[in-house]
Design a protein around this motif. Structure first.
Motif, PDB file in Angstrom:
ATOM      1  N   TRP A 144       0.874  -1.017   0.092  1.00 12.96           N
ATOM      2  CA  TRP A 144      -0.077   0.042   0.246  1.00 12.96           C
ATOM      3  C   TRP A 144       1.144   1.323  -0.148  1.00 12.96           C
ATOM      4  CZ3 TRP A 144      -4.875   1.097  -0.914  1.00 12.96           C
ATOM      5  CH2 TRP A 144      -5.183   2.364  -0.600  1.00 12.96           C
ATOM      6  N   PRO A 145       0.621   2.161  -0.700  1.00 18.23           N
ATOM      7  CA  PRO A 145      -0.468   2.480  -1.766  1.00 18.23           C
ATOM      8  C   PRO A 145      -0.574   1.752  -2.920  1.00 18.23           C
ATOM      9  CG  PRO A 145       0.653   4.269  -1.656  1.00 18.23           C
ATOM     10  CD  PRO A 145       1.369   3.529  -0.628  1.00 18.23           C
ATOM     11  N   TYR A 146      -1.404   1.698  -3.930  1.00 19.82           N
ATOM     12  CA  TYR A 146      -1.448   1.289  -5.191  1.00 19.82           C
ATOM     13  C   TYR A 146      -2.573   1.964  -5.699  1.00 19.82           C
ATOM     14  CZ  TYR A 146      -3.807  -2.465  -2.944  1.00 19.82           C
ATOM     15  OH  TYR A 146      -4.564  -3.097  -1.984  1.00 19.82           O
ATOM     16  N   ASP A 147      -2.746   2.028  -7.186  1.00 17.65           N
ATOM     17  CA  ASP A 147      -4.191   2.469  -7.853  1.00 17.65           C
ATOM     18  C   ASP A 147      -4.539   1.363  -8.742  1.00 17.65           C
ATOM     19  OD1 ASP A 147      -6.075   4.011  -9.102  1.00 17.65           O
ATOM     20  OD2 ASP A 147      -4.966   5.628  -9.414  1.00 17.65           O
ATOM     21  N   MET A 193      -9.745  -2.153  -5.633  1.00 15.75           N
ATOM     22  CA  MET A 193     -10.769  -1.172  -5.814  1.00 15.75           C
ATOM     23  C   MET A 193     -10.416  -0.553  -7.329  1.00 15.75           C
ATOM     24  SD  MET A 193     -10.344   0.869  -1.868  1.00 15.75           S
ATOM     25  CE  MET A 193      -8.605   1.052  -2.106  1.00 15.75           C
ATOM     26  N   PRO A 194     -11.299  -1.120  -8.079  1.00 15.35           N
ATOM     27  CA  PRO A 194     -11.104  -0.598  -9.328  1.00 15.35           C
ATOM     28  C   PRO A 194     -11.488   0.680  -9.827  1.00 15.35           C
ATOM     29  CG  PRO A 194     -12.238  -2.714  -9.254  1.00 15.35           C
ATOM     30  CD  PRO A 194     -12.234  -2.334  -8.054  1.00 15.35           C
ATOM     31  N   VAL A 195     -12.160   1.607  -9.004  1.00 14.83           N
ATOM     32  CA  VAL A 195     -12.251   2.961  -9.102  1.00 14.83           C
ATOM     33  C   VAL A 195     -11.955   3.849  -8.274  1.00 14.83           C
ATOM     34  CG1 VAL A 195     -14.588   2.382 -10.696  1.00 14.83           C
ATOM     35  CG2 VAL A 195     -14.769   2.735  -8.334  1.00 14.83           C
ATOM     36  N   ASN A 236     -12.457  -8.463  -6.799  1.00 17.08           N
ATOM     37  CA  ASN A 236     -11.698  -8.652  -5.611  1.00 17.08           C
ATOM     38  C   ASN A 236     -11.616 -10.173  -4.931  1.00 17.08           C
ATOM     39  OD1 ASN A 236     -10.689  -7.435  -2.967  1.00 17.08           O
ATOM     40  ND2 ASN A 236     -12.624  -8.117  -1.967  1.00 17.08           N
ATOM     41  N   ILE A 237     -12.664 -10.621  -4.934  1.00 18.60           N
ATOM     42  CA  ILE A 237     -12.987 -12.193  -4.539  1.00 18.60           C
ATOM     43  C   ILE A 237     -11.981 -12.940  -5.593  1.00 18.60           C
ATOM     44  CG2 ILE A 237     -14.362 -14.196  -4.503  1.00 18.60           C
ATOM     45  CD1 ILE A 237     -16.767 -12.205  -3.738  1.00 18.60           C
ATOM     46  N   ALA A 238     -11.906 -12.721  -6.820  1.00 17.67           N
ATOM     47  CA  ALA A 238     -11.022 -13.524  -7.713  1.00 17.67           C
ATOM     48  C   ALA A 238      -9.405 -13.179  -7.171  1.00 17.67           C
ATOM     49  CB  ALA A 238     -11.165 -12.939  -8.975  1.00 17.67           C
ATOM     50  N   PHE A 239      -9.229 -11.697  -6.904  1.00 18.90           N
ATOM     51  CA  PHE A 239      -7.935 -11.594  -6.387  1.00 18.90           C
ATOM     52  C   PHE A 239      -7.496 -12.351  -5.228  1.00 18.90           C
ATOM     53  CE2 PHE A 239      -5.011  -9.057  -4.062  1.00 18.90           C
ATOM     54  CZ  PHE A 239      -3.884  -8.581  -4.923  1.00 18.90           C
ATOM     55  N   CYS A 284     -15.819  -4.371  -0.070  1.00 16.12           N
ATOM     56  CA  CYS A 284     -15.641  -4.352   1.409  1.00 16.12           C
ATOM     57  C   CYS A 284     -15.456  -2.990   2.287  1.00 16.12           C
ATOM     58  CB  CYS A 284     -14.185  -5.190   1.728  1.00 16.12           C
ATOM     59  SG  CYS A 284     -14.157  -6.678   1.181  1.00 16.12           S
ATOM     60  N   GLY A 285     -16.200  -2.192   1.715  1.00 16.86           N
ATOM     61  CA  GLY A 285     -16.396  -1.068   2.308  1.00 16.86           C
ATOM     62  C   GLY A 285     -17.139  -1.169   3.583  1.00 16.86           C
ATOM     63  N   HIS A 286     -18.554  -1.693   3.450  1.00 16.86           N
ATOM     64  CA  HIS A 286     -19.238  -2.168   4.467  1.00 16.86           C
ATOM     65  C   HIS A 286     -19.015  -3.654   5.012  1.00 16.86           C
ATOM     66  CE1 HIS A 286     -21.925   1.236   4.764  1.00 16.86           C
ATOM     67  NE2 HIS A 286     -22.031   1.389   3.371  1.00 16.86           N
ATOM     68  N   VAL A 287     -18.952  -4.072   6.080  1.00 16.90           N
ATOM     69  CA  VAL A 287     -18.636  -5.186   6.579  1.00 16.90           C
ATOM     70  C   VAL A 287     -19.376  -6.407   6.044  1.00 16.90           C
ATOM     71  CG1 VAL A 287     -18.175  -6.751   8.787  1.00 16.90           C
ATOM     72  CG2 VAL A 287     -17.000  -4.423   8.582  1.00 16.90           C
ATOM     73  N   GLN A 288     -20.435  -6.197   5.788  1.00 15.11           N
ATOM     74  CA  GLN A 288     -21.466  -7.291   5.066  1.00 15.11           C
ATOM     75  C   GLN A 288     -20.618  -7.859   4.012  1.00 15.11           C
ATOM     76  OE1 GLN A 288     -24.139  -9.092   6.132  1.00 15.11           O
ATOM     77  NE2 GLN A 288     -23.789 -10.399   4.233  1.00 15.11           N
ATOM     78  N   GLU A 289     -20.007  -6.954   3.188  1.00 17.28           N
ATOM     79  CA  GLU A 289     -19.234  -7.461   1.979  1.00 17.28           C
ATOM     80  C   GLU A 289     -17.972  -8.029   2.164  1.00 17.28           C
ATOM     81  OE1 GLU A 289     -18.678  -4.169  -0.990  1.00 17.28           O
ATOM     82  OE2 GLU A 289     -20.914  -3.942  -1.316  1.00 17.28           O
TER      83      GLU A 289
END
Length: 282
Positions: free
Chosen positions: A76-79, A114-116, A131-134, A161-166
């Motif tokens: 971290w960081p990366y884009d 985070m693609p965007v 993200n899951i695939a990564f 994964c912003g919200h913990v449910q994700e």
């Protein structure tokens, strides 16, 4: 429950002084941040043999200081908007898993794809799958090195994964004993989620924490109780789910206090960490 704190930036001569300093303050473990670097920079720029030798020296220094490395942080960081950074990020994450295996750390904390970047995505479901695939692609390396991947929640509700449910969905979708969750209390607070309720939602998936506070808007890493987080809820949740990890602080006192006040403030923060740990395991 052991108390833990981040090591900060790694110096070429190694981290012995940092390890000894944390130990002298009462910390029993640390969050090794030497691999929290942009891919291709710092330690990641070293040839493989030199990288391994450096990490073995760091492991020896931690043992000499008598401190455990309870977790490390991945690159971290990366884009993720830049396609050319995708593969170097993956390679640096694999290198972080290798480093953690040398350091004796059970977990490498990673941020989701985070693609965007820090924006609401028009294709959020596809981003979640990416993200899951990564994470799934990392699992064979985690198994090889016997180090678990701890995916962290983010301080923006529009990213994976912003919200913990994700985060729950991600861990469950990968469905591997080598993929767990890291709960960042400040990130919860930034988006209006109660860290205690999020810990309850994660349950047994929760393996490590990043503990800090904020004003409910910005990820400013205040000391606990200096912002708006509900600490009673968080600590009681850790008790309820029988959390087994460290109480790991991701915050610090100012580093420019006068004279002996610096040490006193750092000792106070260590005592606060001990109080949090004791309340979370009472």
């Amino acid at each position: 429950m052991m108390i833990s704190k981040g090591t900060g930036n790694v110096r070429p001569e190694g981290s012995l002084d940092v390890f000894r300093h944390l130990k002298s303050l009462g910390y029993e473990a640390c969050d090794y941040q030497g691999t929290a670097l942009e891919p291709g920079t710092g330690l990641f720029a070293l040839p493989d043999g030199e990288f391994e030798r450096f990490m073995r020296r760091e492991a020896d220094m931690a043992r000499t200081a008598g401190i455990r490395i309870g977790q490390t942080h991945g690159p971290w960081p990366y884009d993720d908007r830049i396609q050319a950074q995708r593969e170097p990020k993956f390679e640096a994450t694999v290198k972080s898993l290798f480093a953690a295996s040398i350091l004796g750390a059970p977990y490498v904390v990673i941020h989701p794809v985070m693609p965007v970047w820090w924006h609401d995505s028009p294709h959020h479901e596809a981003d979640k799958e990416e993200n899951i695939a990564f994470v799934r692609r990392l699992v064979p390396y985690a198994k090889e090195y016997n180090v678990k991947i701890a995916v962290e929640n983010m301080p923006h509700g529009g990213v994976p994964c912003g919200h913990v449910q994700e985060l729950v969905e991600c861990v469950d979708a990968v469905n591997s004993e080598f993929v767990v969750a890291c709960l960042d209390t400040g990130h919860c607070t930034c988006i209006g989620d109660d860290a205690g309720e999020m810990a309850r939602l994660l349950g047994g998936r929760l393996a490590c924490v990043h503990v800090h506070d904020n004003d409910g808007k910005r990820d400013v890493h205040y000391l606990p109780y200096f912002g708006v987080a509900n600490w009673d809820s968080f600590l009681s949740a850790l008790r309820e789910i029988h959390y087994q990890g460290t109480m790991n602080l991701e915050t610090n006192v100012p580093d420019h206090l006068p004279g002996a006040r610096q040490r006193e403030a750092e000792e106070w923060l260590s005592r606060l960490a001990r109080s949090l740990a004791d309340m979370a395991s009472a």
